[in-house]
Design an enzyme around this catalytic site. Structure first.
Site, PDB file in Angstrom:
ATOM      1  N   ASP A 391      21.599 -39.663 -87.816  1.00  0.00           N
ATOM      2  CA  ASP A 391      20.894 -38.864 -86.845  1.00  0.00           C
ATOM      3  C   ASP A 391      21.261 -39.439 -85.484  1.00  0.00           C
ATOM      4  O   ASP A 391      21.796 -40.547 -85.404  1.00  0.00           O
ATOM      5  CB  ASP A 391      19.402 -39.011 -87.130  1.00  0.00           C
ATOM      6  CG  ASP A 391      18.561 -38.309 -86.115  1.00  0.00           C
ATOM      7  OD1 ASP A 391      18.975 -37.229 -85.685  1.00  0.00           O
ATOM      8  OD2 ASP A 391      17.502 -38.829 -85.765  1.00  0.00           O
ATOM      9  N   THR A 393      19.249 -38.951 -82.059  1.00  0.00           N
ATOM     10  CA  THR A 393      18.131 -39.396 -81.235  1.00  0.00           C
ATOM     11  C   THR A 393      17.267 -40.389 -81.998  1.00  0.00           C
ATOM     12  O   THR A 393      16.859 -40.121 -83.119  1.00  0.00           O
ATOM     13  CB  THR A 393      17.281 -38.186 -80.828  1.00  0.00           C
ATOM     14  OG1 THR A 393      18.169 -37.144 -80.494  1.00  0.00           O
ATOM     15  CG2 THR A 393      16.407 -38.532 -79.674  1.00  0.00           C
ATOM     16  N   LYS A 559      19.744 -28.272 -59.487  1.00  0.00           N
ATOM     17  CA  LYS A 559      20.485 -29.300 -60.229  1.00  0.00           C
ATOM     18  C   LYS A 559      20.968 -28.671 -61.520  1.00  0.00           C
ATOM     19  O   LYS A 559      20.295 -27.798 -62.094  1.00  0.00           O
ATOM     20  CB  LYS A 559      19.620 -30.515 -60.491  1.00  0.00           C
ATOM     21  CG  LYS A 559      18.434 -30.273 -61.417  1.00  0.00           C
ATOM     22  CD  LYS A 559      17.647 -31.553 -61.647  1.00  0.00           C
ATOM     23  CE  LYS A 559      16.468 -31.282 -62.577  1.00  0.00           C
ATOM     24  NZ  LYS A 559      15.588 -32.413 -62.734  1.00  0.00           N
ATOM     25  N   ASP A 675      20.642 -32.054 -81.539  1.00  0.00           N
ATOM     26  CA  ASP A 675      20.920 -31.938 -80.120  1.00  0.00           C
ATOM     27  C   ASP A 675      22.029 -30.951 -79.833  1.00  0.00           C
ATOM     28  O   ASP A 675      22.723 -30.487 -80.711  1.00  0.00           O
ATOM     29  CB  ASP A 675      21.335 -33.301 -79.580  1.00  0.00           C
ATOM     30  CG  ASP A 675      20.192 -33.965 -78.874  1.00  0.00           C
ATOM     31  OD1 ASP A 675      19.393 -33.224 -78.290  1.00  0.00           O
ATOM     32  OD2 ASP A 675      20.111 -35.189 -78.926  1.00  0.00           O
TER      33      ASP A 675
END
Lengths: 1190, 280
Positions: A391, A393, A559, A675
């Protein structure tokens, strides 16, 4: 798990609130949970029943019964019962201990307190006394006791926040809402009168689904998962709430989910079982041979010999005698399938598990968590891992973002510099920048480049604007507990990092209301009017705010991802852009997440016009989102570049090094992450899975089957082309016929990045093989945006086709499926709850420990287990086969060679401990070396140390030994006499001689096999020999014989036999002849074909002599390449939440002046967003315009 | 030294043939035997190591246990009881005890001088003094002690009449003890008698002609067995044992040869490890 044992499956559940009598007639499970298996009464029968389900135990029970038949019994019954009882006892004790702990934890959970509304009064009750239909009051930070229907809460609209970490591992808070009719039931008296009835689905394990209906006051209200609080959740940010118990105890979704984990077996286990079956077949063969021999013998010789030895009663033919002798031989040869094998294996594994648990180098001092081997049966498989599925994160990264560098107006800040201005190497950091001038600074923030702070202090306008942007353009919420103690609550850690950076550099985001943002700019409070938030989404990859400064100027701050934003800049920025781009490349090369900042001044009139149009677009019923997107697009144009930020997605300690070493050990690492692709790729680079040396990184993002297939095909073709150019022509043709082999032999390094939706296609039955081939040819594989199920599917795929050992490592609940699927599951005991750890086989707190777990513990475990098995089979064959040879000389009568006590004790006393000591303590090279030379790991992956071939070698060695063991004494004894003239060749002396030489030979052999001598090894080996002689002399002593003359028939034998020089000469000869070939063979192997471990060991010896220090491994420098990607990891739609003001606490000051119109729909919107989140089609917010209307 | 033709006439003897068939075998000793000489009888193809044979005894009976004497162990079947009386000693081993009588004569100028054969000291001390005990009771009259038992089927006379000397009679008769120590292999020999050296000036057995008188009671022909008589002296490590010597010489040479070969190989190939390039 104690699944409720109702005869009829529940079809629907009816629960009436506050009506225990009514609910009792359904006999729903109480909230008492029971994970334990036995109680005191049932323990013995149940446990024995379970144990006899093991084939081995039943086999020995069967042998025991055979031995009770006098015609067959060739051995006393105790030769089997002693080991069997020993084995059963050890297992039973282990089971009992496990169950005791389960009882304890059950009791602890069952006795937790909760407040139950009973006849209108809140009473403290233990959890186990909570019944279905009760109304419970929960307070902040309490665990939910059962699956509840949320009735009301302290928050407006019956909202309540929960954390579901224990359930699904997600740490972010989730919102649950009571249905409006019950939300008003605020106090106990109202709730006591509540008598609604819920009809809902029966208990199931679906965490995210619930369907039911509430009948109350003749109205029907639909219920969904959004109204449920599940057991195991924790109530957060909510003072209290009331819930109606729907499912209790074993029926709760938590308990329904925590099914017993599938029992995992190692490949050695499977091999062992196969081998045991083979041996069993071999045993039957030997039995048959000897039985035929017996029949022939009885027919030819035995018939004539009847004058001295008549046949047993009931035996009338040689054939029947042969049949009986078959069973007799099965009994005496049963020691080739030693019962102690299984126990010893368990003991060794347990020992290895303790080594893992006790390893100080795998102890995380910070979190105070040692490594834990939760499953004790998989250790040696750790030495064979070929694929690691990780994994991202929380596993590779810490999920902590750190503002690391920035580029402002063409100047890059953030490099760590030493005194001379050179870039400093890691590890020799100077003092961090001192932020003491700023009372609001976050003390945890560290920055290493003082020049940035100087620029702020000097009043560099660009720098000021830069930080102003950071402090304004975000969706962070602030909370000020006491003066100056700010706490930011950011949806994504990236944003938190940026706002914190701005805060420390003097641009402190203080508070916000739906219409304003208050910022302390260098100590001066300035309130900006927030005009609009142009929220982030997947397609835009940027966010903007439009604010009106106190001076009245309207400015847009934006941004976003560099790829997007750089195109939207005003052309006068060109020079600056090129410099900034250079900086961006540099940052990206270091694996930092980059973000470009820009602003734009808006004319008052233009803004008015634009906001007008925005309003219209927002209220348009059709294609509203397209309209909005276009408007956003229009305003975010021709912006002025301010600079760029670089955020470090902080890796866990030592991740790149670990990955590098594991890669060297030929372990393939696949990252499976939920992600985004950019984030995943970035992390891939920063932890050195992807490198710039790689020939190519294939990215598969196709949305349809065809696209994916095409992309995979292209990737393969490219790899093949490259390898073709390397290979010569002849070779190439041969290779191209076999696709797989081509891909195995790929030259150069490739990497594959595949997206979740492509993966879904790639995992379909017709493409999975293709996908796997491509993926396995690549050095690194990254799958992004994968669902937990897909993670498991990928692991399953590799397991299915590759026959390789897989290891899955993860920390969140979304990794549970993969952890359970893989051969070995490792859980990181981090912040993300404990679900992963609970499902795992091993757990520790840092990814880097994986290196030690595999390369040291796993390797050793494998090595030890292999050596152990080899030796074990060897010693039992050497021991047992002697009977076979003796059979030819004793009329195949199943006469044993040894004393029956020797047979009983051989496996459990004389030879068990030394081999156990070797199995537990042995090591070929010390731990530092196995980390230093990862190649040492390869024999395990290739399964070189124990396979069928090795097994046959051991067996052959055992049989060779047994032949010598029988025939040398046979030759000597044939016509030897004692030194006092009496005959030597009596049966008992022969037995003692053979047994003694056997014990000595196997002891010498274990001495040769032991590579690492500890005091315990010495103690056990010498101790075993001593025990043998002690027991021998005791058994043969006069006093024992006098007590039981029929049991100890060997009286005086030891003294008489072992006093003979001939006997000792025989023993010595046997030992030498048995051991010599082994020594010679090992010597030759060491000289001619040394294994890597031999070489390493040898070098170490040489080094020790030279006393030189071992060299350090040099870290290779990084080379940067252009990669950038900005990943807002938070969900979109947070902006509107802010603008609507709903999530502001009532205590918030601002709300008094900016009281928002009640807008009940925002929750729905949010919910809808959450539903959409994850689906690839970005849905621009529909509520943003509403906020503008406010 | 094998029994040859002279005894062929006795091949078909049965256990209880009276008078026993006797035969005489003449042989010549090439060398004189200087020290004590041991006289063995050998049997071949006799499966004293057969499982059913080995277990067919009752050690507590042989140890003098009175209850076992009258109620022998079931292991002794079918030689447990005879005509409703317990057999002492019971079992197939005892039943098949070797009962030939051997007598040795030296033939010196046609005169036969009998050679004294000592029948005591042929069993292990532990066997004679620990393992085998006569039943205990009032008095030392073995006949009375064995009251209520019967002789093994094949025996001509009961166990208490094996010898005239009381310390060599009953269960502690040394011939019996030697027989009861079953052999490990189907071809075996057992010590029969000792021939002690009388004085230091004369060899125990001079070279020359001897004759062996055999009272042939023990049938072996039916199972193709053979009998032997062996005379042997012993050294510190027992009797003559060519196997051990040959084996030691062979193994020693192999070890030496192997040592040389390995040394050579080590010198030639072993050195390349010292450079120790470890691939990584």
């Amino acid at each position: 798990m104690g699944v409720t044992e109702r005869c009829v499956a529940e079809e629907e559940r009816r629960v009436r609130a506050n009506a225990r009598e009514y609910n009792e007639k359904f006999q729903y499970a109480s909230n008492c949970i029971k994970t334990s298996k036995y109680n005191i009464v049932t323990f013995l029968p149940v446990n024995l029943f379970e144990q006899f389900q093991e084939v081995a135990n039943t086999y020995f029970l069967f042998l025991l019964i055979l031995q009770l038949i006098p015609q067959i019994s060739s051995l006393s019954w105790f030769t089997t019962i002693v080991p069997l009882v020993l084995v059963l006892t050890i297992t039973a004790v282990k089971d009992a201990t496990d169950d005791y702990f389960r009882h304890k934890s059950d009791n602890q959970v069952n006795n937790r307190q909760s407040q139950v509304l009973i006849s209108g009064v809140l009473q403290q009750e233990q959890w186990m006394n909570v019944r279905v239909g009760d109304i419970i009051k929960l307070e902040n930070n309490q665990f939910v006791a059962a699956d509840l229907l949320l009735l009301s809460s302290s928050e407006p609209h019956g909202l309540c926040y929960i954390e579901t970490a224990e359930l699904d591992g997600e740490t972010n808070m989730k919102v649950r809402q009571a249905i409006p009719v019950t939300a008003e039931l605020g106090d106990t008296s109202q709730l006591a009168c509540f008598d609604g009835e819920v009809i809902c689905e029966p208990p199931n394990n679906k965490l995210d689904k619930f369907g039911g209906t509430l009948y109350w006051k003749e109205n029907k209200y639909p219920l969904s998962n959004q109204n449920m609080l599940l057991r195991g959740c924790v109530l957060r940010n909510t003072e209290w709430c009331f819930g109606l118990v729907i499912f209790a105890g074993p029926d709760t979704k938590l308990m329904q989910n925590s099914g017993r984990t599938k029992f995992k077996r190692t490949s050695i286990d499977r091999l062992m079982n196969t081998l045991v079956l083979w041996i069993f077949g071999f045993l039957v063969c030997m039995g048959v041979i000897l039985a035929i021999g017996n029949a022939i013998w009885e027919h030819e010789v035995g018939v004539c010999f009847q004058i001295y030895l008549p046949w047993d009663e009931g035996v009338h033919s040689a054939f029947f005698s042969g049949f009986l002798s078959f069973w007799s031989y099965i009994i005496i040869l049963n020691t080739v399938v030693p019962i102690s094998l299984y126990v010893s294996v368990e003991v060794i594994r347990l020992g290895h598990s303790y080594f893992i648990n006790w390893d100080k180098k795998m102890y995380c001092a910070k979190r105070r968590t040692p490594a834990e081997a939760r499953t004790t049966t998989l250790n040696e498989e750790l030495g064979q891992v070929e694929y690691i599925f990780s994994d991202k994160t929380g596993t590779l990264t810490q999920n902590i973002m750190v503002f690391s560098k920035c580029s402002v107006n063409g100047h890059s800040y953030g490099d760590v510099q030493d005194m001379l201005g050179h870039k400093a190497e890691l590890g020799e950091r100077p003092e961090p920048v001192d932020f003491s001038f700023n009372p609001l600074a976050d003390p945890r923030f560290q920055f290493w480049d003082p020049s940035l702070l100087e620029a702020v202090k000097l009043g560099d306008l660009h720098v000021h604007e830069f930080f102003r942007l950071l402090s304004l353009c975000h969706t962070v919420m602030s909370e000020e507990k006491s003066e100056g103690e700010l706490l930011y609550k950011a949806q994504s850690p990236d944003e938190g990092a940026l706002v914190t950076a701005a805060r420390n550099f003097g641009f402190v985001f203080r508070s916000r209301t739906p219409k304003t943002i208050t910022v302390h700019e260098l100590g001066q409070a300035i309130t900006y009017q927030l005009l609009a938030i142009l929220d982030f989404n997947n397609i835009r990859k940027r966010m903007s705010v439009i604010v009106r400064s106190p001076e009245g100027k309207i400015r847009l701050y934006c941004k976003g991802a560099d790829t997007i934003l750089l195109e939207r800049l005003h052309h006068i920025n060109q020079d600056l852009t090129s410099i900034t781009t250079d900086h961006l490349n540099e940052y990206a090369g270091e694996g930092l997440r980059t973000l470009v900042l820009a602003y734009k001044d808006l004319e008052e009139s233009y803004y008015k016009d634009w906001s007008e149009r925005l309003h219209r677009a927002g209220s348009a019923s059709e294609a509203r989102e397209d309209h909005l997107a276009r408007l956003y697009d229009e305003v975010e144009h021709d912006m002025m570049l301010l600079g760029a930020t670089a955020i470090e997605d902080k890796l866990q300690q030592g991740v790149p090094e670990t990955i590098a070493i594991l890669t060297l050990a030929n372990i393939k690492i696949w990252v499976l992450t939920g992600d985004k692709q950019e984030t995943a790729v970035n992390i891939g680079y920063s932890c050195k899975m992807l490198t710039d040396d790689m020939a190519e990184v294939f990215v598969v993002t196709g949305h349809t089957v065809l696209e994916v297939r095409e992309e995979l095909r292209k990737a393969r073709e490219k790899m093949m082309d490259a390898s073709r150019s390397v290979c010569n022509g002849f070779y190439q043709e041969k290779l191209s016929s076999k696709l797989t082999s081509v891909l195995e032999a790929i030259a150069g390094e490739y990497a594959l990045v595949i997206n979740g939706h492509s993966l879904a296609h790639a995992l379909e039955a017709d493409m999975e093989a293709e996908f796997l081939e491509t993926a396995c040819a690549c050095k690194a594989v990254i799958c992004c945006r994968v669902t937990p199920l897909q993670k498991a599917q990928v692991v399953e795929l590799v397991k299915k086709y590759k026959k390789a050992v897989t290891l899955a490592i993860g920390d969140g609940a979304n990794d549970v499926s993969m952890i359970k699927t893989a051969h070995i599951g490792v859980g990181i005991s981090g912040q993300e709850g404990i679900q992963a750890v609970l499902a795992s086989d091993y757990s520790f707190s840092q990814f880097k420990f994986l290196q030690r777990l595999l390369l040291v513990h796993g390797r050793w475990s494998y090595l030890r287990m292999c050596k152990f098995l080899c030796y074990f089979f060897y010693k039992n064959f050497a021991f047992t086969m002697v009977h076979f040879w003796f059979g030819f000389f004793c009329g195949f009568s199943a006469q044993t060679v040894y004393d029956q006590y020797f047979i009983t004790l051989y496996n459990i006393v004389y030879t068990s401990l030394p081999v156990l000591a070797m199995g537990v303590f042995d090591q070929d090279v010390p731990e530092q070396r196995s980390m230093e030379y990862p190649k040492l790991y390869e024999p395990g992956q290739l399964n070189l140390l124990f396979n069928k071939r090795e097994f046959f070698i051991c067996i052959a060695q055992g049989i060779y030994t047994s032949i010598l063991m029988f025939f040398i004494p046979y030759g000597v004894f044939a016509d030897a006499t004692r030194d006092d003239g009496a005959q030597l060749a009596d049966y008992q002396s022969f037995a003692v001689t053979v047994a003694t030489s056997l014990v000595i030979v196997v002891s010498v052999q274990i001495g040769l096999d032991t590579g690492f001598w500890t005091a315990i090894n010495h103690f056990f080996i010498w101790g075993s020999l001593a025990a043998y002689f002690t027991i021998l002399f005791t058994m043969h002593s006069d006093s024992l014989f006098r007590m039981f003359p029929n049991q100890f028939r060997f009286v005086g034998n030891a003294q008489n036999t072992l006093a003979q020089p001939t006997v000792w000469l025989t023993i010595a000869l046997t030992t030498v002849v048995c051991i010599m070939p082994v020594v010679a063979f090992r010597f030759l192997k060491l000289d001619l074909k040394p294994e890597l471990s031999d070489t390493v060991r040898y070098t170490q010896l040489v080094r020790k002599k030279q006393k030189t220090q071992h060299r350090c491994m040099r870290h290779a420098g990084r080379v940067g390449s252009r990669r950038s990607g900005y990943a807002f990891s938070h969900q979109e739609g947070f902006g509107e939440l802010i603008m609507s003001g709903k999530n502001m606490r009532l205590s918030s000051l601002a709300l008094s002046s900016f009281a928002p119109r009640p807008n009940a729909s925002w929750i729905d919107t949010l919910r809808k967003k959450k539903g959409c989140e994850g689906s690839s089609a970005g849905s621009p917010s529909g509520a943003a315009d509403k906020t503008l209307k406010v | 030294i094998k029994p040859s033709s002279p005894c062929n006439k006795c091949l078909n003897v049965s256990w209880d043939s009276t008078p026993p068939c006797t035969c005489t075998i003449n042989f010549t000793l090439e060398h004189s035997f200087e020290s004590n000489v041991f006289m063995y009888y050998g049997l071949s193809n006799f499966y004293q190591n057969h499982r059913r044979y080995v277990k067919s005894r009752d050690d507590s009976q042989l140890n003098g246990d009175n209850s076992s004497l009258l109620n022998p162990s079931k292991e002794c079947e079918p030689y447990r009881t005879n005509e409703d009386k317990p057999i002492a000693p019971c079992g197939a081993i005892a039943n098949s005890m070797f009962n030939d009588t051997l007598e040795l004569y030296r033939i010196d100028n046609d005169t036969r001088t009998p050679i004294t054969l000592i029948k005591k000291g042929i069993a292990w001390w532990t066997d004679k003094n620990v393992k085998f005990r006569n039943p205990t009771g009032d008095g030392n009259n073995l006949t009375a002690l064995f009251q209520g038992t019967t002789k093994p089927v094949n025996w001509p006379k009961p166990v208490y009449m094996l010898d005239s000397e009381p310390d060599n009679n009953g269960f502690i008769n040394e011939d019996f003890i030697v027989w009861m120590r079953t052999a490990a292999l189907p071809t075996f020999r057992k010590l029969y008698r000792l021939i002690e050296r009388k004085n230091n000036f004369q060899p125990t057995l001079q070279a020359g002609k001897y004759s062996l008188d055999i009272a042939y009671n023990y049938p072996v022909h039916s199972f193709d067995g053979r009998k032997r008589m062996i005379l042997s002296t012993i050294s510190w490590m027992g009797g003559k044992n060519p196997f051990l010597g040959i084996a030691y010489i062979t193994v020693g040479s192999i070890c030496f040869f192997l040592g040389v070969v390995l040394l050579f190989i080590h010198h030639k190939y072993g050195n390349r490890n010292t450079s120790a390039d470890i691939p990584n």
